[in-house]
Design an enzyme around this catalytic site. Sequence first.
Site, mmCIF file in Angstrom:
data_model
loop_
_atom_site.group_PDB
_atom_site.id
_atom_site.type_symbol
_atom_site.label_atom_id
_atom_site.label_comp_id
_atom_site.label_asym_id
_atom_site.label_seq_id
_atom_site.Cartn_x
_atom_site.Cartn_y
_atom_site.Cartn_z
ATOM 1 N N LYS A 144 -9.281 -15.156 16.579
ATOM 2 C CA LYS A 144 -9.240 -14.462 15.291
ATOM 3 C C LYS A 144 -10.547 -13.739 14.960
ATOM 4 C CE LYS A 144 -5.588 -17.526 13.926
ATOM 5 N NZ LYS A 144 -5.087 -18.636 13.149
ATOM 6 N N ASP A 192 1.093 -14.550 13.009
ATOM 7 C CA ASP A 192 -0.112 -15.111 12.403
ATOM 8 C C ASP A 192 -0.994 -13.944 11.982
ATOM 9 O OD1 ASP A 192 -2.548 -16.283 11.794
ATOM 10 O OD2 ASP A 192 -2.425 -17.762 13.395
ATOM 11 N N GLU A 202 0.834 -1.200 0.000
ATOM 12 C CA GLU A 202 0.000 0.000 0.000
ATOM 13 C C GLU A 202 0.869 1.250 0.000
ATOM 14 O OE1 GLU A 202 -3.194 2.448 2.787
ATOM 15 O OE2 GLU A 202 -2.772 0.349 3.230
ATOM 16 N N HIS A 219 -2.107 10.289 -1.339
ATOM 17 C CA HIS A 219 -2.322 9.069 -2.126
ATOM 18 C C HIS A 219 -2.065 9.313 -3.605
ATOM 19 C CE1 HIS A 219 -3.701 5.769 0.451
ATOM 20 N NE2 HIS A 219 -4.101 6.718 1.272
#
Length: 398
Positions: free
Chosen positions: A226, A300, A96, A391
């Site tokens: 999660k 993870d 990104e 951006h």
Amino acid sequence: MTRSQSSLQSTNGRIPRDRDNDYTAEVISARRQFIEQRTDASLRHVSSYSLDPAILPGNVENFVGAAQVPIGVVGPLLVHGEHAQGEFYVPLATAEGTLVTSYNRGMRLVREAGGVTTTVMDDAKQRGPAFLFDSAREARAFGEWLIEHFDEIKQAAEATTRSGRLRNIEQYSASRIMFCRFNYTTGDAAGQNLTGKPTAAACAWIVEHCPQVRQFFLESNFATDKKSSQVSMLHTRGKRVVPEATIPGGLFKEFMRSSSDLMYRARQVSNLGGFMSGVNNNGAHSANGITALFIATGQDVANVAESSAALAYAELRENGDYYYSVTIPALIVATYGGGTGLATQRECLEMLGCYGKDKVRKLAEIAAATVLCGELSLGSAIVAEEWVSAHDLYGRNR
């Protein structure tokens, strides 16, 4: 015919595997060829890597290659923690545009203000079994029995692990079911797997010694693996960490083209917007920095779902200073085990001085401090109306 060739399973559309050693160059090449023939894709870049496949058992199956995620470095990040102290250069793996620049800008602002103070408030990782009874009354009695027999349960659980320690057992009743959260400290491991085995042993002991239990499930979804949850935000899951900093108002004008009073007004609007939308995070983008750091250091990544929950808090002081903190109640990190020993991931942990034993709280403090810097940077860009232009400048890849 080699042994690997003879033990390769017949494909018939199934991905090739070797029953004896599934990580040899020969079988890895056979898998790539299999995929290329059936998808018309070229795996030239996927097949280019420097790690030794022999280290991968326990980390990945059906190995064909590696994903190359660009890594940028930000810093120096100045941290005044109980475990992380000094300046750190933080690796962020991301595709990104503007992310690295934004976090770097936030770190500069905070460094000029004197750094981030970080505090690990709590440390607990859970497994959430549920016990079923004939009636609610028996479930209530079981809750009392659990308290009376905690020492025996703890002994049964800890007999299965070297580093896991059972702290306590929370109880939540509904109908004729007692939902529990077995809270462990897990050393330098994230504890995702570590909590399962001791809890299974504890449950076996409980069923043997408490005949009123009609059935149990090792995981009832109350550990909220999660998944972000209110119970984890109120209690703790992983590390509960608070980074905080006080920024002189003049620094916002000098480095961010914003001001502390405008930042505070925007914080009030964001709090209301978050409340109206029902989010579990009243900050801007904590998931960005956490995800990028997780990928770089072999965490993870699915734990970002809960680790990115954050509670931002701000005060505008009378002298124009801006106090800002972020409470991260469920930061799940490891410095040993899992993906932390893989080649590039270990190098990134070593860059932070966080690989190996007794480093996990240090990593948690660095991650939390990184989040705070990213929040201040993006918040400043929004109020200065530079978010979109940034951006356009850095984030477009045509």
